[in-house]
Design a protein around this motif. Structure first.
Motif, PDB file in Angstrom:
ATOM      1  N   SER A 191      -9.345   0.083   6.837  1.00 10.19           N
ATOM      2  CA  SER A 191     -10.105  -0.010   5.612  1.00 10.19           C
ATOM      3  C   SER A 191      -9.063  -0.284   4.704  1.00 10.19           C
ATOM      4  N   GLN A 192      -9.668  -0.891   3.485  1.00 12.15           N
ATOM      5  CA  GLN A 192      -8.962  -1.254   2.484  1.00 12.15           C
ATOM      6  C   GLN A 192      -7.902  -0.027   1.935  1.00 12.15           C
ATOM      7  N   PRO A 193      -8.803   1.129   1.712  1.00  5.54           N
ATOM      8  CA  PRO A 193      -8.048   2.235   1.321  1.00  5.54           C
ATOM      9  C   PRO A 193      -6.904   2.748   2.417  1.00  5.54           C
ATOM     10  N   ALA A 194      -7.103   2.435   3.771  1.00  5.32           N
ATOM     11  CA  ALA A 194      -6.063   3.105   4.639  1.00  5.32           C
ATOM     12  C   ALA A 194      -4.811   2.040   4.529  1.00  5.32           C
ATOM     13  N   LEU A 195      -4.908   1.091   3.659  1.00 10.78           N
ATOM     14  CA  LEU A 195      -3.593   0.324   3.495  1.00 10.78           C
ATOM     15  C   LEU A 195      -2.391   0.938   2.984  1.00 10.78           C
ATOM     16  N   ARG A 196      -2.977   1.946   1.978  1.00 13.31           N
ATOM     17  CA  ARG A 196      -1.783   2.847   1.472  1.00 13.31           C
ATOM     18  C   ARG A 196      -1.078   3.727   2.649  1.00 13.31           C
ATOM     19  N   LEU A 197      -1.895   4.027   3.663  1.00 11.18           N
ATOM     20  CA  LEU A 197      -1.294   4.986   4.650  1.00 11.18           C
ATOM     21  C   LEU A 197      -0.523   3.879   5.599  1.00 11.18           C
TER      22      LEU A 197
END
Length: 359
Positions: free
Chosen positions: A109-115
């Motif tokens: 997901s887009q938020p998972a890009l931080r990870l």
């Protein structure tokens, strides 16, 4: 260290010397001995699959190797341990709704890009940095065996599906899409988990016959011809009784009709787990009759990958002799031949065979 780098979609991987990964708390550095090349890696690297990944990146998801260094919070791992590096990395700041990435492959997901920006690089390298909880001890093995243990990356996916379905020994299951790499592994896993009978569906008659040859009377193959009603009838006939669970592993090229054919063969109070790629390339979604779902108390669950403990459980099944890694045909390449390995993996995909790189 040497590593293969994807700098832009549609470009070949380039082999470069890059800095060694730096260890942090909650992390392990692993010397990569063997890493699996996905059959569809060429589609990812070309951009055709439109995976969420920020480049440049060292790709490669999952590896077998030896622990080089570990952080102060590790309590069981030791330097030199043979381990499997599970690519399914979860965020640590929300236990109920963790973001997921496949390290070296895709953010979910887009938020998972931080990870993904932190655990950015994968296993096409001499070393990799992995979250401590994703490093799973295999036990003693000879280095020559490392490539075969990369089969874990294929076996774990259907295991995650059957675990999500709470498969119980003695049950009858359908593996829908059993003639591909993940589907054929699903048949092997269902057998290892104690299924009474596995109905294996697919279009490849040769591959279906091979599954029956390998596993005998506990596997019954059904060739799918494209008519929902008649195909479902033959699934039910092959099962010779109620079907407890359906695991769908069909690829993106398959149609929702092929999914529905098998799903609606499940018994009342049965379970369905969707793990395939249908719809990921666009097109119609899966339609199931509301009255049928409701009145028959059907459980339908989507499952991406598997729970954290799955790797340990799968290693146990292999060590117990319930799954034989010798069933898999492995072709190995050195890191210098990484692009040839990607091409080979695409051209030689199929049941019980895969390609590895040995950095």
């Amino acid at each position: 260290m040497r590593a293969a780098i994807l700098k832009a979609f549609g470009s070949p991987l380039t082999l470069e010397t890059v800095p060694d990964p730096v260890l942090g708390t909650g992390e392990v550095i692993v010397d990569v001995v063997a890493t699996r090349v996905l059959a569809y890696a060429n589609e990812v690297f070309s951009g055709a699959r439109n995976y969420l990944m920020e480049l440049p990146m060292i790709p490669g998801s999952g590896a077998v190797g030896r622990v080089r260094a570990l952080g102060p919070d590790a309590t069981h791992l030791s330097v030199g341990d043979w381990v499997y590096c599970d690519p399914t990395v979860r965020s640590r700041d929300d236990a109920l709704m963790p973001e997921i990435i496949l390290q070296g492959l895709v953010a979910g997901s887009q938020p998972a890009l931080r990870l993904q920006r932190y655990f950015h690089d994968g296993s096409f390298a001499e070393q990799m940095r992995v979250p401590t909880e994703n490093v799973v001890r295999i036990g003693a093995l000879d280095e020559a065996e490392a490539a075969a243990w990369c089969a874990l990356g294929t076996l774990l996916v259907p295991y995650g599906g059957f675990a999500a379905a709470n498969l119980t020994p003695g049950e009858t299951v359908v593996v829908n899409g059993a003639t591909g790499a993940f589907g054929s592994a699903g048949v092997a896993v269902a057998m290892a988990m104690g299924a009474k009978l596995v109905v294996a569906t697919g279009r490849n008659e040769t591959a279906l016959a091979d599954l029956e040859r390998r596993y005998g009377r506990r596997v019954r193959a059904v060739r799918m011809l494209g008519n929902e009603e008649s195909d479902r009838g033959r699934i039910l006939e092959a099962a010779s009784g109620p079907i407890d669970c359906v695991l769908d592993l069909l690829p993106p090229a398959a149609s929702p009709s092929q999914v529905r054919t098998a799903v609606m063969a499940v018994r009342p109070y049965g379970r369905v787990v969707l793990m395939g790629g249908v719809g990921m390339a666009g097109g119609a979604g899966l339609e199931l009759p509301y009255p049928w779902l409701m009145r028959n108390c059907i459980t339908v669950r989507g499952q991406w990958m598997y729970a954290r403990e799955a790797s340990t459980r799968m290693i146990g099944l292999v060590r117990a002799g319930l799954i034989d890694l010798a069933d898999f045909q492995v072709t190995s390449f050195g890191l210098d031949a990484v692009n040839e390995a990607v091409t080979h993996a695409a051209a030689n995909a199929g049941p019980f065979r895969f390609t590895v790189i040995k950095p």
